[in-house]
Write a protein that holds these residues in place. Structure first.
Motif: not given
Length: 297
Positions: A7, A9, A40
């Motif tokens: 990912d 991001e 994250q």
């Protein structure tokens, strides 16, 4: 098991945390809470199957896996940025005035024009092919936006692309280099290649004579193919029928390949064309130095 897709991001947050050496500072950059950043990073660790940070005192440091991922993450984010920039810039219109030395016009110009037109079909391009002194005068007068340049040094405002060795160049028969005095094919002064070649010959007291003087490279290449003499240039744009003469003559230095722009903050279309020029010429330099397109005798 490592997921096949990472990912972007999460990678962006990871790079910020690593570069800023702080989850809290990274959280400020991405407008999230510190706990959200921690989540994250945990998600990225689950995706990679590797711990990316370990605690060290009050802070954290990258693990070996984290160091490895950091390099790849930067590359992926850079590619993403370039793709987004290219796709969002297709609406650019206007005019771009490009000045080229014939060396570049005869080699990379088709590639540059094709790439630029595919991305910016609404931009009108004006091309001037001339000697360096003329191009620089037109650039200073605002008649050109960007030009290609050879230089013995690196001007502060220029965009450096790379360096190429100057070469002695003649026709198919190398015996021309054995003549005394050496027949030279010269560009009209002022010319960096002319000055450098003559200085190299004078340094070793090598006799020479002017066999032809030309204001453009087309006439120079024609004379070289006809066997009238030898000249000094780089291998950039070296045409069929011309060869690099690598023996019997004094060595020559490298020359800087540069781009110069008319404005400190050029228009978007000029910026994009400059970037494509830079990439195309850099690839040519790489190929020449790698021996892919150099012809020798």
């Amino acid at each position: 098991m490592i997921h096949a897709l990472l990912d972007l991001e999460l990678l962006r947050t990871f790079v910020l945390a690593a570069e800023l050496d702080s989850f809290a500072k990274a959280a400020e950059q991405v407008n999230r809470s510190q706990s959200a950043v921690s989540l994250q990073i945990q998600r990225l660790e689950e995706m990679t199957g590797q711990p990316l940070f370990v605690k060290q005192g009050r802070g954290r440091r990258l693990t070996a896996a984290g160091e490895m991922l950091l390099g790849y993450a930067r590359q992926l984010l850079d590619i993403n940025h370039k793709a987004v920039t290219a796709l969002t810039a297709t609406h650019i219109a206007g005019k771009v005035k490009l000045g080229l030395l014939a060396d570049f016009a005869d080699s990379g110009l088709p590639t540059v024009l094709a790439r630029f037109a595919a991305i910016h079909p609404q931009v009108e391009i004006t091309i001037v092919i001339d000697r360096q002194g003329v191009l620089q005068q037109q650039l200073q007068a605002g008649k050109l936006d960007v030009i290609t340049v050879f230089s013995s040094d690196l001007p502060a405002a220029a965009i450096p692309i790379g360096q190429l060795p100057m070469r002695w160049i003649g026709g198919e028969t190398p015996a021309i280099a054995q003549q005394s005095p050496l027949p030279l094919l010269l560009f009209e002064a002022p010319c960096l290649f002319r000055t450098t070649g003559l200085a190299a010959l004078d340094k070793v007291s090598h006799a020479w004579r002017p066999a032809l003087t030309s204001a453009n490279i087309t006439g120079m290449w024609a004379a070289a193919k006809a066997g009238l003499g030898i000249t000094v240039r780089t291998a950039l744009g070296l045409p069929d029928g011309c060869k690099i003469i690598s023996t019997g003559l004094p060595p020559l230095p490298e020359v800087h390949v540069l781009l110069q722009t008319q404005a400190a903050a050029p228009a978007p279309a000029v910026q994009r064309l400059t970037h494509i020029l830079e990439e195309t010429i850099a690839e040519q330099i790489k190929n020449i130095k790698g021996g892919k397109i150099t012809r020798r005798v």
